[in-house]
Design a protein around this motif. Sequence first.
Motif, mmCIF file in Angstrom:
data_model
loop_
_atom_site.group_PDB
_atom_site.id
_atom_site.type_symbol
_atom_site.label_atom_id
_atom_site.label_comp_id
_atom_site.label_asym_id
_atom_site.label_seq_id
_atom_site.Cartn_x
_atom_site.Cartn_y
_atom_site.Cartn_z
ATOM 1 N N SER A 1 8.510 2.458 5.198
ATOM 2 C CA SER A 1 7.377 2.823 6.046
ATOM 3 C C SER A 1 7.557 4.225 6.624
ATOM 4 O O SER A 1 6.612 5.028 6.649
ATOM 5 C CB SER A 1 7.238 1.799 7.175
ATOM 6 N N ASP B 1 1.262 6.296 0.184
ATOM 7 C CA ASP B 1 1.248 4.883 0.566
ATOM 8 C C ASP B 1 0.432 4.087 -0.452
ATOM 9 O O ASP B 1 -0.804 4.102 -0.418
ATOM 10 C CB ASP B 1 0.650 4.715 1.964
ATOM 11 N N LEU C 1 1.709 0.160 4.520
ATOM 12 C CA LEU C 1 3.140 0.461 4.557
ATOM 13 C C LEU C 1 3.458 1.502 5.625
ATOM 14 O O LEU C 1 4.364 1.307 6.440
ATOM 15 C CB LEU C 1 3.610 0.954 3.190
ATOM 16 N N SER C 2 2.705 2.598 5.648
ATOM 17 C CA SER C 2 2.979 3.649 6.639
ATOM 18 C C SER C 2 2.724 3.158 8.061
ATOM 19 O O SER C 2 3.307 3.673 9.017
ATOM 20 C CB SER C 2 2.125 4.889 6.342
#
Length: 428
Positions: A198, A207, A213-214
């Motif tokens: 992340s 991403d 995810l980020s």
Amino acid sequence: MTSLSLITPGRREGTLGERLGTFLVVLFVMAYKSNDALSLPQFWAEDATVFFTDQYGLALPQVFEPYAGYLLAIPRLVAWIAAWLPVAKAPLIYNAAAILLSTMAITYTCRRLRGLVPAWIVALSMLAVPTNGEIFGTLTNVQWFLQFVMAVCCLLPVEATTSRITPWLRAAIVMLIALTGPFSALLLAVVCAITAASWLAARTRIDPFNGALSGFTTNRDWPVIAATAIGGIVQAGVILSYPEAQRLAGMGPAWVFDTTFIKLVPPHIFGSDFLTGTAWLLLYALLIGTLLLARRIDGLARLTVLGFIAFAVVETFVPMLRMTDPAGLVPLNGDRYFYLAKVVWWWAVWLALSGQTRRSRVNATATTTALICLFALTNAQYLRRPPFKDFDWKGQSAQLSQPGPHTIPVNPYDWKIEVETAVPDEKK
């Protein structure tokens, strides 16, 4: 009538009546799959030889007494509570607690995942996959269900609540689960890996999960993750002090990995091995590749299921490092090690078949349900726990009222417990 919300994921929370109905249905199925656990309660393996024996005659719970290299807090708490009641009722209390805890774990997992994977698929995958039955209705194996609760709390965004107590109560429950079995140490490694990914995605702005995810670290249930981390670190310390841990370094990881995921995992999921090793690897690659790259599928759902897949891979692989004969685990022997993998497999299949439209999700649900039922029917003998041998615990336990050492047989057939009843103070 089946609600569409059961077969297509949505963000709407179920009503109290729907939750209660789901709980009762799962409870009934779990009791049925546990066979005679309630009608003719008998001890199973470590239920007797570890939890009952270690607690017998002691006033304090043996929560921090390790077994097999890790702590088992929840079974030991149940054993402590059962010690307050007549000893003849101990197997019934253990079995009823196991069924109730397993039901609660399945119901909670269905509710938390319903926005990403249909509750119907989650429940069916946990109840209809073929197993050897040992995980049903036995306190020894309740940890294999409780791990799902800890995982959904760590891998999903924090659950909104207006209560100030609920987050800390949830963290306390997860702490107990984290101290029950080695799973918290394994899950902690997965959460750390996703957290690192992340951070990298946020810095590079790459991403593949449409921002899920980020943004992983921005909406986590940090009290739960902290509880998992504490439990995982404690369990890791206990595991590393266990003599068996030193033997793992001498194994061949590449050979074990190949044996585990090509020769063992398929028979445990499907009840048979009907593809070549290369074909299984290609199927794995296709499924995981779809979850990684298919932007038509919700990014949070893909990231969550991939997190579960990583957890399942680690959980399945690590125990196999200490198996002297992995081939001896087929068919469905040692099946508890594969339970998470076989359940998560069907979540991944549903997600890979789904799309953004309601029609595609309904079709994915129908197809996945058909596949689960197909393999369930072809392995019908593995859908319910075999009955235990009746060792007449009620009659056998009566001898425990007499001072002195006692030996009592328990299931499996060649197991037994040896306990000693102390002489009352007035007779000493």
